[in-house]
Design a protein around this motif. Structure first.
Motif, short mmCIF file in Angstrom:
data_model
loop_
_atom_site.label_atom_id
_atom_site.label_comp_id
_atom_site.label_asym_id
_atom_site.label_seq_id
_atom_site.Cartn_x
_atom_site.Cartn_y
_atom_site.Cartn_z
N GLU A 45 0.83 -1.22 0.00
CA GLU A 45 0.00 0.00 0.00
C GLU A 45 0.86 1.26 0.00
O GLU A 45 0.56 2.23 -0.69
N GLU A 46 1.93 1.23 0.77
CA GLU A 46 2.79 2.41 0.89
C GLU A 46 3.47 2.72 -0.45
O GLU A 46 3.57 3.89 -0.84
N ALA A 47 3.91 1.69 -1.15
CA ALA A 47 4.56 1.90 -2.46
C ALA A 47 3.57 2.50 -3.45
O ALA A 47 3.91 3.42 -4.22
N LEU A 48 2.35 2.00 -3.43
CA LEU A 48 1.33 2.54 -4.34
C LEU A 48 1.02 3.98 -3.98
O LEU A 48 0.91 4.85 -4.85
N THR A 51 3.78 6.15 -5.14
CA THR A 51 3.77 6.25 -6.60
C THR A 51 2.73 7.28 -7.05
O THR A 51 3.01 8.13 -7.90
N LEU A 52 1.54 7.20 -6.45
CA LEU A 52 0.47 8.12 -6.85
C LEU A 52 0.75 9.56 -6.41
O LEU A 52 0.40 10.50 -7.10
N SER A 53 1.43 9.70 -5.29
CA SER A 53 1.62 11.07 -4.81
C SER A 53 2.93 11.70 -5.28
O SER A 53 3.01 12.92 -5.43
N LYS A 79 9.16 7.90 -14.49
CA LYS A 79 8.25 9.03 -14.29
C LYS A 79 6.84 8.58 -14.68
O LYS A 79 6.62 8.17 -15.83
N VAL A 80 5.93 8.67 -13.75
CA VAL A 80 4.59 8.10 -13.95
C VAL A 80 3.69 9.03 -14.75
O VAL A 80 3.57 10.20 -14.42
N ARG A 81 3.09 8.50 -15.82
CA ARG A 81 2.08 9.27 -16.56
C ARG A 81 0.67 8.93 -16.08
O ARG A 81 -0.16 9.79 -15.91
N SER A 82 0.42 7.63 -15.88
CA SER A 82 -0.90 7.23 -15.37
C SER A 82 -0.79 5.87 -14.70
O SER A 82 0.14 5.10 -14.95
N GLN B 113 -9.67 1.12 -15.48
CA GLN B 113 -9.98 2.01 -14.35
C GLN B 113 -8.72 2.70 -13.87
O GLN B 113 -7.78 2.05 -13.40
N GLN B 114 -8.73 4.01 -13.99
CA GLN B 114 -7.54 4.77 -13.62
C GLN B 114 -7.53 5.11 -12.14
O GLN B 114 -8.58 5.38 -11.54
N LEU B 115 -6.36 5.06 -11.55
CA LEU B 115 -6.17 5.48 -10.16
C LEU B 115 -5.42 6.81 -10.15
O LEU B 115 -4.50 7.01 -10.94
#
Lengths: 126, 126
Positions: A45-48, A51-53, A79-82, B113-115
């Protein structure tokens, strides 16, 4: 955006994720520009969350048993696009831009070895 | 071809695959034409063997606990173009052509489904 990502009961998409018995979920990384599948790793959960933040890919290293900021050592971050989840909420897909070779072997992608029928244990010995 | 796929000791690539404690290995399916990542499922040795020899994707269904010829029921099979393993031999990548929507929801891909950061449990309640 937040509203669009909620179902009618107000449950966030992330609440339904199916982490396995070790608290991990597999995450595929794909190159946003070339479409190449780069690697599969695991997130907790922490890695996700990171990643999102943060906008860079974080995983959980099963061998080192610790959070792993991809590229921390090599400098080759993603570098995260989506970020996407699959229909049954047990896999993550990160579409992003790697700043260098993703694989520890120096290859651009971890998938550089092809398997063919020739690799099967021979069922018809001569 | 067989020779090219053998290392100097004559060990076939498939011999080194890291199946997990349940005898499974995750397998990503990617659309050969569009590059879209379609799904992640699991294979046991038999599913991989059938995939390599039949030219269509086979998996092992963890929920039904049985070999699963993708498309057996729906008719939407995945015609295999190539199969790859990753650097540490614990993930398979199938590049193929789906003959219809891959996802049981009717979507072309399971990742629809996008996060976003909005999906995170809010760390800054107002």
């Amino acid at each position: 955006m937040g509203l669009l990502n909620k179902n009618p009961k107000g449950v966030k998409l992330i609440d339904n994720l199916q982490f396995d018995e070790k608290g991990l979920i597999p995450a595929i990384a794909q190159d946003a520009d070339t479409g190449e599948v780069l690697m599969l790793a695991y997130m907790n959960e922490e890695a996700l969350s990171r990643t999102l933040s943060s906008g860079e890919a974080w995983f959980y290293s099963r061998s080192r048993q610790e959070l792993w900021h991809k590229g921390e050592t090599s400098g080759n971050v993603i570098k995260v696009r989506s970020v996407w989840k699959d229909c049954d909420s047990d896999t993550i897909l990160i579409i992003g831009q790697p700043t260098g070779p993703v694989c520890h072997t120096g290859n651009k992608t971890c998938f550089f070895q092809q398997l063919t029928e020739q690799d099967l244990p021979s069922s018809h010995p001569k």
